[in-house]
Design an enzyme around this catalytic site. Structure first.
Site, PDB file in Angstrom:
ATOM      1  N   CYS A   1     -11.801  91.505 107.679  1.00 54.17           N
ATOM      2  CA  CYS A   1     -12.530  90.596 106.787  1.00 54.17           C
ATOM      3  C   CYS A   1     -13.483  91.379 105.885  1.00 54.17           C
ATOM      4  O   CYS A   1     -13.542  91.152 104.677  1.00 54.17           O
ATOM      5  CB  CYS A   1     -13.291  89.569 107.616  1.00 54.17           C
ATOM      6  N   CYS A   2     -14.227  92.314 106.477  1.00 52.15           N
ATOM      7  CA  CYS A   2     -15.148  93.125 105.681  1.00 52.15           C
ATOM      8  C   CYS A   2     -14.396  93.984 104.666  1.00 52.15           C
ATOM      9  O   CYS A   2     -14.900  94.251 103.576  1.00 52.15           O
ATOM     10  CB  CYS A   2     -15.984  94.027 106.590  1.00 52.15           C
TER      11      CYS A   2
ATOM     12  N   CYS B   1     -23.489  88.393 106.245  1.00 59.39           N
ATOM     13  CA  CYS B   1     -22.791  87.135 106.002  1.00 59.39           C
ATOM     14  C   CYS B   1     -23.241  86.083 107.011  1.00 59.39           C
ATOM     15  O   CYS B   1     -23.585  86.398 108.152  1.00 59.39           O
ATOM     16  CB  CYS B   1     -21.280  87.341 106.105  1.00 59.39           C
TER      17      CYS B   1
ATOM     18  N   CYS C   1     -19.924  97.838 108.606  1.00 60.50           N
ATOM     19  CA  CYS C   1     -18.933  96.962 107.989  1.00 60.50           C
ATOM     20  C   CYS C   1     -17.909  97.702 107.136  1.00 60.50           C
ATOM     21  O   CYS C   1     -16.999  97.104 106.590  1.00 60.50           O
ATOM     22  CB  CYS C   1     -19.634  95.926 107.121  1.00 60.50           C
TER      23      CYS C   1
END
Length: 247
Positions: free
Chosen positions: A121-122, A208, A236
């Site tokens: 996702c990162c 986030c 991240c």
């Protein structure tokens, strides 16, 4: 990944040694003077706002950019505009990779990182836009501090050649590396610097919304980030070189 130039590495290591006891302002002044329009501050929407405050007192037209992952807290979005207006800067926003994000959500849903880690996702939401931003720079400035993460940031220098991004010649400045959280907040109070209202709600490290939570008294600030993962993995991808350096 391109290999950094050995001569540049040696030069930057010498600079890092020479500036290791310098103030953040002194490091910023050198960075802004040397790289001029080729350097930019990476602003996360958190207490690294002090870099913008310091730099604005050195150079009027300082460059600043943010990464919009599409998953930030509402308070962070509001704060970004507060900073834009206060310092009268054309703050650049780099958005998540649309195709990669859509593919990830289609295949795994909105919260896959709770099951298989935050890296994918990162990668789409943070690393890709950072890479696009840094492709325009010869150097960048971060708000990393050694006390933020004993597992991954304890040895960061104030100046380094970026081993994760660029073509091997990208220089990375960490002016706050040797500062503590107390020094940061003393500066904020003494200089009337605006700050993200999430800090008043127990958030110390802000990322986030799904991956950040307030920390309790006595907890380390990074315990509020990716709390379901091992401490050694709490980067991240923006500063992946830190993890490699600790192995």
């Amino acid at each position: 990944m391109p290999e950094p130039n050995p001569e540049l590495i040696k030069e930057i290591e010498q600079l890092a040694e020479g500036y290791k006891d310098s103030s953040p302002q002194e490091i910023l002044e050198y960075a802004l003077k040397r790289f001029d329009n080729g350097i930019s501050i990476a602003f996360s929407g958190a207490e690294d706002v002090i870099l913008i405050d310091m730099a604005s007192k050195i150079k009027a037209d300082v460059s600043v950019f943010c990464l919009d992952t599409g998953r930030l807290h509402p308070e962070t979005y509001k704060f970004i505009d507060v900073v834009r207006d206060k310092y009268n800067i054309p703050l650049e926003i780099f958005f998540a990779n649309r195709e990669k994000t859509e593919e990830l959500v289609l295949n795994k849903g909105m919260f896959s990182f709770y099951k298989d880690g935050h890296e994918e996702c990162c990668g789409a939401r943070k690393v890709d836009p950072l890479r696009r931003s840094l492709s325009k720079r010869t150097a960048w400035i971060t708000g990393q501090r050694k006390d933020q993460s004993p597992n991954t940031r304890a040895s960061i220098p104030v100046i380094e050649v970026d081993s994760a991004f660029g073509d091997g010649t990208l220089v990375k400045f960490n002016p706050l590396a040797n500062w503590t959280s107390k020094q940061v907040w003393d500066y904020i109070r003494e200089n009337d610097v605006p700050y993200n209202e999430l800090h008043e709600k127990g958030y110390v490290s802000i990322g986030c919304e799904p991956c950040t939570k307030p920390v309790l008294p006595g907890q380390h600030e990074r315990e509020g980030r990716w709390w379901w993962e091992e401490a050694t993995k709490k980067e991240c991808g923006l500063h992946s070189g830190n993890v490699k350096s600790q192995v």
